[in-house]
Design an enzyme around this catalytic site. Structure first.
Site, PDB file in Angstrom:
ATOM      1  N   HIS A  48      41.136  43.298  34.366  1.00 32.29           N
ATOM      2  CA  HIS A  48      42.220  42.349  34.618  1.00 32.29           C
ATOM      3  C   HIS A  48      43.173  42.287  33.426  1.00 32.29           C
ATOM      4  O   HIS A  48      43.881  41.300  33.242  1.00 32.29           O
ATOM      5  CB  HIS A  48      41.647  40.970  34.958  1.00 32.29           C
ATOM      6  CG  HIS A  48      40.788  41.007  36.187  1.00 32.29           C
ATOM      7  ND1 HIS A  48      41.252  40.688  37.444  1.00 32.29           N
ATOM      8  CD2 HIS A  48      39.507  41.403  36.357  1.00 32.29           C
ATOM      9  CE1 HIS A  48      40.274  40.865  38.326  1.00 32.29           C
ATOM     10  NE2 HIS A  48      39.202  41.306  37.697  1.00 32.29           N
ATOM     11  N   HIS A 104      47.785  44.656  37.016  1.00 31.14           N
ATOM     12  CA  HIS A 104      46.600  44.992  37.812  1.00 31.14           C
ATOM     13  C   HIS A 104      46.604  44.283  39.148  1.00 31.14           C
ATOM     14  O   HIS A 104      47.316  43.289  39.353  1.00 31.14           O
ATOM     15  CB  HIS A 104      45.332  44.636  37.033  1.00 31.14           C
ATOM     16  CG  HIS A 104      45.132  43.161  36.863  1.00 31.14           C
ATOM     17  ND1 HIS A 104      45.770  42.424  35.899  1.00 31.14           N
ATOM     18  CD2 HIS A 104      44.382  42.279  37.570  1.00 31.14           C
ATOM     19  CE1 HIS A 104      45.423  41.157  36.003  1.00 31.14           C
ATOM     20  NE2 HIS A 104      44.590  41.030  37.019  1.00 31.14           N
ATOM     21  N   ASP A 123      44.159  42.303  41.849  1.00 28.55           N
ATOM     22  CA  ASP A 123      42.871  41.625  42.016  1.00 28.55           C
ATOM     23  C   ASP A 123      42.271  42.016  43.367  1.00 28.55           C
ATOM     24  O   ASP A 123      42.994  42.134  44.358  1.00 28.55           O
ATOM     25  CB  ASP A 123      43.068  40.100  42.041  1.00 28.55           C
ATOM     26  CG  ASP A 123      43.235  39.492  40.657  1.00 28.55           C
ATOM     27  OD1 ASP A 123      43.036  40.195  39.651  1.00 28.55           O
ATOM     28  OD2 ASP A 123      43.557  38.292  40.602  1.00 28.55           O
ATOM     29  N   HIS A 151      36.942  39.104  42.955  1.00 32.46           N
ATOM     30  CA  HIS A 151      37.259  38.445  41.697  1.00 32.46           C
ATOM     31  C   HIS A 151      36.905  36.947  41.731  1.00 32.46           C
ATOM     32  O   HIS A 151      36.440  36.386  40.743  1.00 32.46           O
ATOM     33  CB  HIS A 151      38.749  38.636  41.416  1.00 32.46           C
ATOM     34  CG  HIS A 151      39.234  38.075  40.113  1.00 32.46           C
ATOM     35  ND1 HIS A 151      38.512  38.143  38.938  1.00 32.46           N
ATOM     36  CD2 HIS A 151      40.383  37.430  39.791  1.00 32.46           C
ATOM     37  CE1 HIS A 151      39.201  37.573  37.970  1.00 32.46           C
ATOM     38  NE2 HIS A 151      40.326  37.119  38.463  1.00 32.46           N
ATOM     39  N   HIS A 194      43.945  31.272  43.662  1.00 33.21           N
ATOM     40  CA  HIS A 194      43.254  32.505  44.056  1.00 33.21           C
ATOM     41  C   HIS A 194      42.536  32.313  45.403  1.00 33.21           C
ATOM     42  O   HIS A 194      42.592  33.163  46.287  1.00 33.21           O
ATOM     43  CB  HIS A 194      42.202  32.904  43.007  1.00 33.21           C
ATOM     44  CG  HIS A 194      42.738  33.660  41.828  1.00 33.21           C
ATOM     45  ND1 HIS A 194      43.128  33.050  40.672  1.00 33.21           N
ATOM     46  CD2 HIS A 194      42.931  34.987  41.628  1.00 33.21           C
ATOM     47  CE1 HIS A 194      43.522  33.964  39.799  1.00 33.21           C
ATOM     48  NE2 HIS A 194      43.416  35.159  40.346  1.00 33.21           N
ATOM     49  N   GLU A 229      49.069  41.023  39.394  1.00 33.87           N
ATOM     50  CA  GLU A 229      49.345  40.243  38.184  1.00 33.87           C
ATOM     51  C   GLU A 229      49.838  41.153  37.051  1.00 33.87           C
ATOM     52  O   GLU A 229      49.610  42.354  37.061  1.00 33.87           O
ATOM     53  CB  GLU A 229      48.076  39.503  37.742  1.00 33.87           C
ATOM     54  CG  GLU A 229      47.599  38.508  38.790  1.00 33.87           C
ATOM     55  CD  GLU A 229      46.216  37.925  38.502  1.00 33.87           C
ATOM     56  OE1 GLU A 229      46.027  36.726  38.758  1.00 33.87           O
ATOM     57  OE2 GLU A 229      45.336  38.661  38.025  1.00 33.87           O
TER      58      GLU A 229
HETATM   59 ZN   LIG Z   1      43.231  39.477  37.797  1.00 33.53          ZN
END
Ligand SMILES: [Zn+2]
Length: 206
Positions: A48, A52, A54, A58, A158, A170
């Protein structure tokens, strides 16, 4: 064809989430021309770190892992939204004035792209903003911070997004990108069974 790079450079002195040393990449040499016939490097890095994608794992026990995300979901049209006016966080009110449609992949451009706040009090997407994006039916959300949220117990942003099958991208760099529609490429490294992976993200003007 003009391509616009929206990725962070990976290096030991790059900005990392909350400035934590454990998030900093470690680059070493396996061999160079003094020790062998080739130059080969090794990287040790939290997945992360930097730009990147997710994977649901995660934040969701048993969630999907990064290699299962179809390429069609990360090589597609997108909308960059100018949210420079958001001072601390992006809320439903900030997003309510934007043209957001079902299946949009939205990239949130904030003052994170301009100010030296990536390791501290960066602008984030709060749970009301996440809920609005879910209700609008977006497919993905990208942001120019190293985490899409902070300061929210239980990682509500999230969870709201992952529960609706929405991708989270992100660590984008958007200072040089105008609000508008683009073609996005943000394919993650195909690492089996993990919770996220670095991407080289770029836009093509439409
Ligand atoms: Zn992340």
């Amino acid at each position: 064809m003009k391509l616009i790079d929206i990725s962070m450079e990976i290096s030991p002195d790059m900005k990392v989430y909350k400035g934590r040393d454990a998030k900093r990449p470690l680059l070493t040499l396996d061999s160079d021309f003094s020790s062998g016939g080739s130059h080969e490097s090794r990287i040790e890095m939290n997945l992360h770190t930097g730009t990147h994608l997710d994977a649901p794992l995660h934040m969701m026990p048993g969630g999907d892992t990064i290699e299962s995300i179809p390429l069609e979901q990360v090589a597609r049209s997108c909308k960059v939204l100018d949210l420079l006016r958001a001072a601390e966080k992006i809320t439903a009110a900030d997003l309510g004035e934007k043209d957001i449609r079902p299946d949009d992949f939205v990239l949130l451009k904030t003052r994170n792209s301009f100010e030296d706040i990536l390791e501290g009090d960066f602008v984030y997407l709060d749970k009301t903003g996440a809920a609005l994006l879910r209700d609008k039916g977006v497919s993905g959300v990208g942001i120019d911070s190293l985490g899409i949220e902070r300061a929210q117990p239980d990682h509500e942003t999230h969870t709201i997004l992952f529960s609706a099958g929405i991708l989270i991208l992100e660590g984008l760099r958007l200072a040089h990108v105008e609000e508008g529609e683009y073609f996005l490429v943000a394919a993650p490294l195909k690492i089996k069974g993990v919770d996220g992976a670095p991407v080289r993200a770029f836009l093509r003007e439409r």
